[in-house]
Design a protein around this motif. Structure first.
Motif, PDB file in Angstrom:
ATOM      1  N   TYR A 176     -15.664   4.597   4.543  1.00 54.59           N
ATOM      2  CA  TYR A 176     -14.254   5.049   3.314  1.00 54.59           C
ATOM      3  C   TYR A 176     -13.288   6.500   3.774  1.00 54.59           C
ATOM      4  O   TYR A 176     -12.301   6.314   4.256  1.00 54.59           O
ATOM      5  CB  TYR A 176     -14.655   4.217   2.646  1.00 54.59           C
ATOM      6  CG  TYR A 176     -13.008   3.968   1.616  1.00 54.59           C
ATOM      7  CD1 TYR A 176     -12.652   2.680   1.683  1.00 54.59           C
ATOM      8  CD2 TYR A 176     -12.363   4.329   1.070  1.00 54.59           C
ATOM      9  CE1 TYR A 176     -11.571   2.504   0.802  1.00 54.59           C
ATOM     10  CE2 TYR A 176     -11.848   4.877   0.522  1.00 54.59           C
ATOM     11  CZ  TYR A 176     -10.882   3.656   0.426  1.00 54.59           C
ATOM     12  OH  TYR A 176     -10.124   3.051  -0.355  1.00 54.59           O
ATOM     13  N   ALA A 177     -14.265   6.859   3.607  1.00 53.46           N
ATOM     14  CA  ALA A 177     -13.518   8.266   3.548  1.00 53.46           C
ATOM     15  C   ALA A 177     -12.981   9.002   4.222  1.00 53.46           C
ATOM     16  O   ALA A 177     -11.673   9.275   4.749  1.00 53.46           O
ATOM     17  CB  ALA A 177     -14.529   9.710   2.313  1.00 53.46           C
ATOM     18  N   ALA A 178     -13.720   8.836   5.828  1.00 54.45           N
ATOM     19  CA  ALA A 178     -13.322   9.137   7.092  1.00 54.45           C
ATOM     20  C   ALA A 178     -11.832   8.676   7.805  1.00 54.45           C
ATOM     21  O   ALA A 178     -10.947   9.561   8.335  1.00 54.45           O
ATOM     22  CB  ALA A 178     -14.225   9.437   8.071  1.00 54.45           C
TER      23      ALA A 178
ATOM     24  N   THR B 275      -1.645  -2.388   3.303  1.00 52.51           N
ATOM     25  CA  THR B 275      -2.257  -3.222   1.444  1.00 52.51           C
ATOM     26  C   THR B 275      -3.352  -5.126   2.046  1.00 52.51           C
ATOM     27  O   THR B 275      -4.361  -5.270   2.015  1.00 52.51           O
ATOM     28  CB  THR B 275      -1.009  -3.808   1.033  1.00 52.51           C
ATOM     29  OG1 THR B 275      -0.102  -2.475   0.223  1.00 52.51           O
ATOM     30  CG2 THR B 275      -1.974  -4.476  -0.480  1.00 52.51           C
ATOM     31  N   VAL B 276      -2.062  -5.963   3.536  1.00 52.15           N
ATOM     32  CA  VAL B 276      -3.111  -6.720   3.520  1.00 52.15           C
ATOM     33  C   VAL B 276      -4.860  -6.283   4.384  1.00 52.15           C
ATOM     34  O   VAL B 276      -5.096  -7.142   4.161  1.00 52.15           O
ATOM     35  CB  VAL B 276      -2.109  -7.515   4.984  1.00 52.15           C
ATOM     36  CG1 VAL B 276      -3.051  -8.778   5.851  1.00 52.15           C
ATOM     37  CG2 VAL B 276      -0.780  -7.850   4.016  1.00 52.15           C
ATOM     38  N   THR B 277      -4.116  -5.276   5.141  1.00 54.75           N
ATOM     39  CA  THR B 277      -5.761  -4.783   5.775  1.00 54.75           C
ATOM     40  C   THR B 277      -6.741  -3.898   4.917  1.00 54.75           C
ATOM     41  O   THR B 277      -7.383  -4.583   5.334  1.00 54.75           O
ATOM     42  CB  THR B 277      -5.282  -3.367   6.816  1.00 54.75           C
ATOM     43  OG1 THR B 277      -4.427  -4.058   8.160  1.00 54.75           O
ATOM     44  CG2 THR B 277      -6.595  -3.246   7.385  1.00 54.75           C
ATOM     45  N   PHE B 278      -6.426  -3.532   3.628  1.00 51.62           N
ATOM     46  CA  PHE B 278      -7.163  -3.354   2.863  1.00 51.62           C
ATOM     47  C   PHE B 278      -7.428  -4.419   2.668  1.00 51.62           C
ATOM     48  O   PHE B 278      -8.786  -4.610   1.976  1.00 51.62           O
ATOM     49  CB  PHE B 278      -6.915  -2.674   1.391  1.00 51.62           C
ATOM     50  CG  PHE B 278      -7.431  -1.934   0.572  1.00 51.62           C
ATOM     51  CD1 PHE B 278      -8.322  -0.973   0.901  1.00 51.62           C
ATOM     52  CD2 PHE B 278      -7.661  -3.056  -1.031  1.00 51.62           C
ATOM     53  CE1 PHE B 278      -8.849  -0.332  -0.728  1.00 51.62           C
ATOM     54  CE2 PHE B 278      -7.752  -2.035  -1.714  1.00 51.62           C
ATOM     55  CZ  PHE B 278      -9.010  -1.185  -1.085  1.00 51.62           C
TER      56      PHE B 278
ATOM     57  N   LEU C   3     -12.878  -0.063   7.777  1.00 50.32           N
ATOM     58  CA  LEU C   3     -11.089  -1.354   7.958  1.00 50.32           C
ATOM     59  C   LEU C   3     -10.784  -1.296   6.137  1.00 50.32           C
ATOM     60  O   LEU C   3      -9.372  -0.847   6.940  1.00 50.32           O
ATOM     61  CB  LEU C   3     -11.454  -2.858   7.706  1.00 50.32           C
ATOM     62  CG  LEU C   3     -11.684  -3.393   9.390  1.00 50.32           C
ATOM     63  CD1 LEU C   3     -11.493  -4.023   9.679  1.00 50.32           C
ATOM     64  CD2 LEU C   3     -10.594  -2.458  10.795  1.00 50.32           C
ATOM     65  N   GLN C   4     -11.271  -1.188   5.717  1.00 51.90           N
ATOM     66  CA  GLN C   4     -10.552  -0.741   4.464  1.00 51.90           C
ATOM     67  C   GLN C   4      -9.813   0.551   4.334  1.00 51.90           C
ATOM     68  O   GLN C   4      -8.926   1.115   3.220  1.00 51.90           O
ATOM     69  CB  GLN C   4     -11.794  -0.643   2.865  1.00 51.90           C
ATOM     70  CG  GLN C   4     -11.914  -1.740   2.405  1.00 51.90           C
ATOM     71  CD  GLN C   4     -13.263  -1.711   1.022  1.00 51.90           C
ATOM     72  OE1 GLN C   4     -13.690  -0.648   1.223  1.00 51.90           O
ATOM     73  NE2 GLN C   4     -12.917  -2.212  -0.120  1.00 51.90           N
ATOM     74  N   GLY C   5     -10.487   1.457   4.514  1.00 51.30           N
ATOM     75  CA  GLY C   5     -10.208   2.679   4.916  1.00 51.30           C
ATOM     76  C   GLY C   5      -8.900   3.308   5.420  1.00 51.30           C
ATOM     77  O   GLY C   5      -8.060   4.114   5.038  1.00 51.30           O
ATOM     78  N   ALA C   6      -8.633   2.425   6.394  1.00 52.68           N
ATOM     79  CA  ALA C   6      -7.456   2.472   7.002  1.00 52.68           C
ATOM     80  C   ALA C   6      -6.440   1.565   6.477  1.00 52.68           C
ATOM     81  O   ALA C   6      -5.650   3.106   6.338  1.00 52.68           O
ATOM     82  CB  ALA C   6      -7.794   1.617   8.403  1.00 52.68           C
TER      83      ALA C   6
END
Length: 460
Positions: free
Chosen positions: A43-45, A71-74, A96-99
């Motif tokens: 997530y951090a990366a 926001t949709v991706t997160f 994907l959350q991080g992106a």
């Protein structure tokens, strides 16, 4: 403003909300501790690695559009994490959350600057924004424990889904369709692809390198190779930016003006925040014997006071130079770290822990607001996304690198309570030196203006 701030709070929260839940994930998904670290580091990366690209992309493609897509991706990735049946699925969801977090956060900050012109109104709004950023990491530790105890680690991710869906629906109706910063010259409007690739790979590789160094050792061949690769990629990024007609991050933005010293102050501050949370969670659980919920509640006063201090600092920003707020806040953080750095094995919460937590919250809110206001002073409309990317990257790299370096420096090989407590204390005291270093750098930045006016009295 509420929509933007809620999303920012969510993405910062997710930097730490899984910290307390990782042991439950380890048991449920039958994984080892080496693999488990990637629940946090992936997530951090992705978040830290993509922020510079996200900020510039928001300038060119339109900030509302990028905010909604991020926001949709997160949100979708949070749902994937919540239902993940295996560790590979969970790790894919965290990436994907991080992106998504990177694009949502960079666009949200730029939109906030669009909506509020410089002055007391923007200072108050940035105070709220900074309060959520400053307290989000600490609140993640609190909510992570409570949600894990209530319904297991799945709820840690599922809680983002309704909030994210509501934010997207409201964004379409409430946020103005802010125009992109695309210039008339079509050639200059093109995204700096080589810069985006080298920046993303360089920052992400750096995060992986410090994460590996924390567990495998700093002299281990893989760690050295990753550190060398990160250095090469970041040097390549600098060379690419120096020759690009429309760079991802113009080099002057990294060497002069309000952004660079504000970014250094934020990085130092968040390095202390991330490492302190790590040490205190271990101290409360392994030494004092508290459960996840009790651990979160024990840390809560610090997050609450950070919110109060941020609001007060935003009001003071109209009368006090931002440099004073940053330096004062960082010195308060350093004092708090020294207090917490001498916790005894049989410590009392009210006597030994609470005073340091309250002092830390006061300093955290004050310093974060001052650095955020200073870093956004006098920005041109076309540079808001870039500045957002730089400041947010500093925040994420500060957490990732700070935790890895300080935890490694304080590592102990014995499981005896007194040895563990001594190691935690060493890490907390080292955090005090990081905070003082940030204060010294901020105090020396006399060329950087506070985000108030252009008179000599308000210079950063």
């Amino acid at each position: 403003m509420a929509v933007l701030c809620v999303v920012q709070f969510m993405v910062v929260l997710d930097s730490t909300i899984t910290t307390v839940a990782v042991d439950a994930i380890r048991v449920d998904l039958a994984t080892d501790e080496h693999t488990l670290q990637y629940v946090l580091s992936l997530y951090a990366a992705a978040f830290g690695g993509l922020l510079l690209l996200a900020g510039r992309f928001a300038d060119l493609a339109g900030r509302r559009r990028v905010f909604a897509a991020g926001t949709v991706t997160f949100t979708a990735a949070s749902l994937l994490c919540a239902v993940a049946p295996t560790m590979p699925v969970l790790l894919a969801g965290r990436t994907l959350q991080g992106a998504g977090a990177a694009f949502a956060s960079a666009a949200a900050f730029a939109l906030l600057l669009d909506l509020y012109p410089e002055g007391p109104g923007r200072n108050r709004v940035l105070g709220i924004w900074a309060a959520l950023g400053a307290s989000g990491a600490a609140t993640g530790l609190i909510l992570g424990g409570v949600l894990t105890d209530l319904a297991g680690w799945h709820l840690v991710f599922a809680v983002n889904v309704p909030l994210g869906a509501a934010a997207v629906a409201l964004a379409v109706h409430l946020l103005p369709p802010a125009p992109s910063a695309r210039p008339v010259d079509a050639r200059a409007a093109r995204l700096d692809v080589p810069g985006a690739i080298t920046a993303t790979l360089g920052t992400a590789t750096l995060v992986f390198a410090v994460t590996r160094g924390q567990t495998a050792g700093w002299t281990e061949l893989g760690t050295v190779a990753l550190l060398a690769s990160a250095a090469v990629l970041l040097v390549a990024f600098g060379i690419v930016e120096a020759h690009s007609p429309d760079p991802l991050v113009p080099l002057p933005a990294l060497t002069q003006g309000p952004v660079p010293i504000a970014a250094v102050a934020i990085a130092c501050l968040m390095a202390v925040v991330g490492s302190q949370g790590f040490f205190l969670v271990l101290y409360l659980q392994r030494i004092i014997g508290l459960g996840p919920t009790a651990t979160g509640l024990a840390i809560a006063p610090s997050a609450l006071l950070a919110l109060v201090a941020s609001t007060a600092a935003a009001r003071l920003a109209g009368r006090v130079p931002a440099r004073i707020l940053v330096v004062t806040g960082l010195l308060l953080v350093a004092a708090a770290q020294l207090l917490l750095g001498y916790l005894p094995v049989d410590g009392s919460y009210l006597r030994d822990l609470l005073p340091g937590l309250l002092l830390f919250g006061l300093g955290l809110g004050t310093a974060f607001v001052g650095a955020t206001i200073a870093g956004t002073a006098g920005l041109a409309p076309a540079d808001k996304g870039r500045a957002s990317g730089i400041l947010n990257t500093a925040q994420q790299l500060g957490i990732a690198v700070g935790v890895a370096v300080l935890v490694s420096a304080a590592a102990v090989k014995s499981a005896r309570p007194e040895v563990l407590t001594s190691g935690y204390g060493t890490g907390l005291r080292l955090g005090a030196f990081v905070a003082v270093a940030g204060a010294v750098i901020a105090a020396a930045g006399n060329r950087i203006r506070a985000g108030i006016d252009t008179s000599p009295a308000s210079r950063y």
